[in-house]
Write an enzyme that holds these catalytic residues in place. Structure first.
Site, PDB file in Angstrom:
ATOM      1  N   MET A   1       0.840  -1.190   0.000  1.00  0.00           N
ATOM      2  CA  MET A   1       0.000   0.000   0.000  1.00  0.00           C
ATOM      3  C   MET A   1       0.880   1.246   0.000  1.00  0.00           C
ATOM      4  SD  MET A   1      -3.090  -1.083   2.563  1.00  0.00           S
ATOM      5  CE  MET A   1      -2.050  -1.926   3.755  1.00  0.00           C
ATOM      6  N   GLU A   2       0.557   2.106  -0.942  1.00  0.00           N
ATOM      7  CA  GLU A   2       1.389   3.293  -1.129  1.00  0.00           C
ATOM      8  C   GLU A   2       1.509   4.126   0.142  1.00  0.00           C
ATOM      9  OE1 GLU A   2      -0.157   6.334  -3.701  1.00  0.00           O
ATOM     10  OE2 GLU A   2       1.864   6.965  -4.246  1.00  0.00           O
TER      11      GLU A   2
ATOM     12  N   ASN B   1      -8.886 -10.559  -2.968  1.00  0.00           N
ATOM     13  CA  ASN B   1      -8.554  -9.367  -2.160  1.00  0.00           C
ATOM     14  C   ASN B   1      -9.791  -8.496  -1.969  1.00  0.00           C
ATOM     15  OD1 ASN B   1      -7.562  -6.190  -2.883  1.00  0.00           O
ATOM     16  ND2 ASN B   1      -6.806  -7.106  -1.015  1.00  0.00           N
ATOM     17  N   GLY B   2      -9.938  -8.034  -0.724  1.00  0.00           N
ATOM     18  CA  GLY B   2     -10.975  -7.042  -0.438  1.00  0.00           C
ATOM     19  C   GLY B   2     -11.715  -7.292   0.856  1.00  0.00           C
ATOM     20  N   ASP B   3     -11.480  -6.412   1.832  1.00  0.00           N
ATOM     21  CA  ASP B   3     -12.256  -6.358   3.076  1.00  0.00           C
ATOM     22  C   ASP B   3     -12.004  -7.526   4.042  1.00  0.00           C
ATOM     23  OD1 ASP B   3     -13.386  -4.203   1.714  1.00  0.00           O
ATOM     24  OD2 ASP B   3     -15.177  -5.316   1.129  1.00  0.00           O
TER      25      ASP B   3
ATOM     26  N   GLY C   1      -4.861  -5.992   2.780  1.00  0.00           N
ATOM     27  CA  GLY C   1      -4.329  -4.635   2.833  1.00  0.00           C
ATOM     28  C   GLY C   1      -4.636  -3.986   4.162  1.00  0.00           C
TER      29      GLY C   1
ATOM     30  N   CYS D   1      -5.055  -0.096  -9.720  1.00  0.00           N
ATOM     31  CA  CYS D   1      -5.217   1.194  -9.045  1.00  0.00           C
ATOM     32  C   CYS D   1      -6.281   2.019  -9.780  1.00  0.00           C
ATOM     33  CB  CYS D   1      -3.890   1.945  -9.000  1.00  0.00           C
ATOM     34  SG  CYS D   1      -4.084   3.603  -8.315  1.00  0.00           S
TER      35      CYS D   1
ATOM     36  N   LYS E   1      -1.994  -7.728 -10.345  1.00  0.00           N
ATOM     37  CA  LYS E   1      -3.086  -7.404  -9.416  1.00  0.00           C
ATOM     38  C   LYS E   1      -4.088  -6.544 -10.170  1.00  0.00           C
ATOM     39  CE  LYS E   1      -4.557  -5.635  -5.069  1.00  0.00           C
ATOM     40  NZ  LYS E   1      -4.518  -4.183  -4.875  1.00  0.00           N
TER      41      LYS E   1
END
Ligand SMILES: Cc1cc2nc3c(=O)[nH]c(=O)nc-3n(C[C@H](O)[C@H](O)[C@H](O)COP(=O)(O)O)c2cc1C
Length: 325
Positions: free
Chosen positions: A1-2, A190-192, A214, A88, A126
């Site tokens: 993560m940026e 990926n997600g939550d 993340g 992104c 990704k």
């Protein structure tokens, strides 16, 4: 993560409980290839320590020849793999046809993958389920036919950005497509996801090879820990949370020193300063500091206060509350 998962935060998460694989922040291929005084420079986003291995470098950009050169450079730097960011959703970026914008440029996406393979490292992508709708069948099948080692599917399409809950049925569909095509690619959802138990449950329920996490580590840096530590951090006491914050602060100072602004560190404070009495007032005091020494002094003062309370209450042992040293 940026601006989050730099070498320091990856090491902190690794100390708490290692994931199988770490990823860097996304890095433009031009930055990977940038020279300093005529020699290859190392951007802070590519700084890592051996304990973070296996570590995959995530790149973005639209120039196949830069991908080939960047992938070779990453191989020479000891990275474990190259991941291409095709997910992104930032408007400015995707409108230029980069990252999630590649969902609308399948031919270029294929070229970029082929170029990245020239580095000789495993290559993964990704991405999201589509651009302006779930388009999983078309897009995921296209990527899977490029012979990639892994594909991470975030369960939102690009225009959803982060608004709706991630759609895990679409992620499961991606895994099913991989099975139908008979490809070797590992499919990762990926997600939550916010706990280790959920990771296992999602893999089972949706036929996945893994889950990428993340933001879950903001709530529980111990998220990847096996056994009794898993999931305990949100309920940990102030001393435990401050031990981990101190470890983060000291490592950040040791690694970045004066090369990075102390103020950036403040965004991490809320991970540690929540869920115990006086957390908010301590956070306000720390947010008012402007250097490491002042932050250390505020934390030490707070811990002295806890110690005095322990003594007054009959001496609960601080030794039992140590997380990290
Ligand atoms: C602050 C922040 C920075 C992010 N930077 C990146 C990035 O550099 N590369 C990437 O692939 N995804 C990035 N993401 C997206 C996450 O990897 C992930 O797909 C998203 O947060 C959803 O997963 P989660 O619910 O587990 O967080 C970022 C997300 C956040 C919140």
């Amino acid at each position: 993560m940026e601006d989050v998962t730099d070498t320091v935060f990856r090491r902190i998460v690794g100390l708490c409980g290692r994931p199988d694989l770490f990823f860097t922040e996304f890095i433009h291929t031009d930055v990977v290839l940038a020279k300093r005084r005529g020699r290859p420079g190392v951007t802070p986003r590519l700084v890592y320590s051996p304990q973070e291995l296996p570590l995959v470098a995530q790149i973005w950009g639209n120039d196949p020849s830069a991908y080939a050169r960047a992938a070779k450079r990453l191989a020479s730097m000891g990275f474990s793999g190259v991941d291409i960011n095709m997910g992104c959703p930032v408007r400015k970026i995707r409108k230029k046809g980069a990252c999630a914008g590649l969902i609308r440029r399948p031919a270029l996406a294929a070229e970029l993958i082929a170029a990245a393979k020239e580095g000789g490292l495993p290559v993964s992508v990704k991405t999201r389920t589509g651009y302006d709708r779930h388009d999983t069948e078309r897009w995921v099948a296209h990527l899977l036919l490029q012979g990639i080692d892994a594909l991470t599917v975030h369960g939102r399409y690009a225009e959803q950005e982060s608004d709706e809950p991630a759609n895990w049925n679409e992620i499961g569909r991606a895994a099913a497509i991989a099975r139908e095509l008979g490809v070797e690619t590992a499919v990762v959802g990926n997600g939550d996801v916010t706990s280790r138990a959920e990771i296992a449950e999602r893999c089972r329920a949706y036929g996945l090879d893994g889950v990428m996490v993340g933001r879950g580590v903001f709530v529980d840096p111990y998220l990847f820990a096996a056994g009794e530590r898993a999931g305990t951090f949100p309920r940990a006491d102030a001393a435990q949370k401050l031990d981990l914050l101190q470890a983060h602060l000291r490592l950040y100072r040791d690694v970045w020193g004066a090369t990075r602004n102390y103020e950036i560190l403040k965004k991490f404070y809320k991970i540690y300063l929540t869920g115990f009495p006086a957390a908010e007032s301590l956070r306000a005091r720390l947010n008012a500091t402007h250097d490491y020494e002042a932050a250390e002094a505020v934390i030490a003062d707070f811990l002295r206060g806890i110690g005095e309370c322990d003594v007054a209450a009959g001496g609960a042992s601080r030794a039992e509350t140590k997380v990290l040293r």
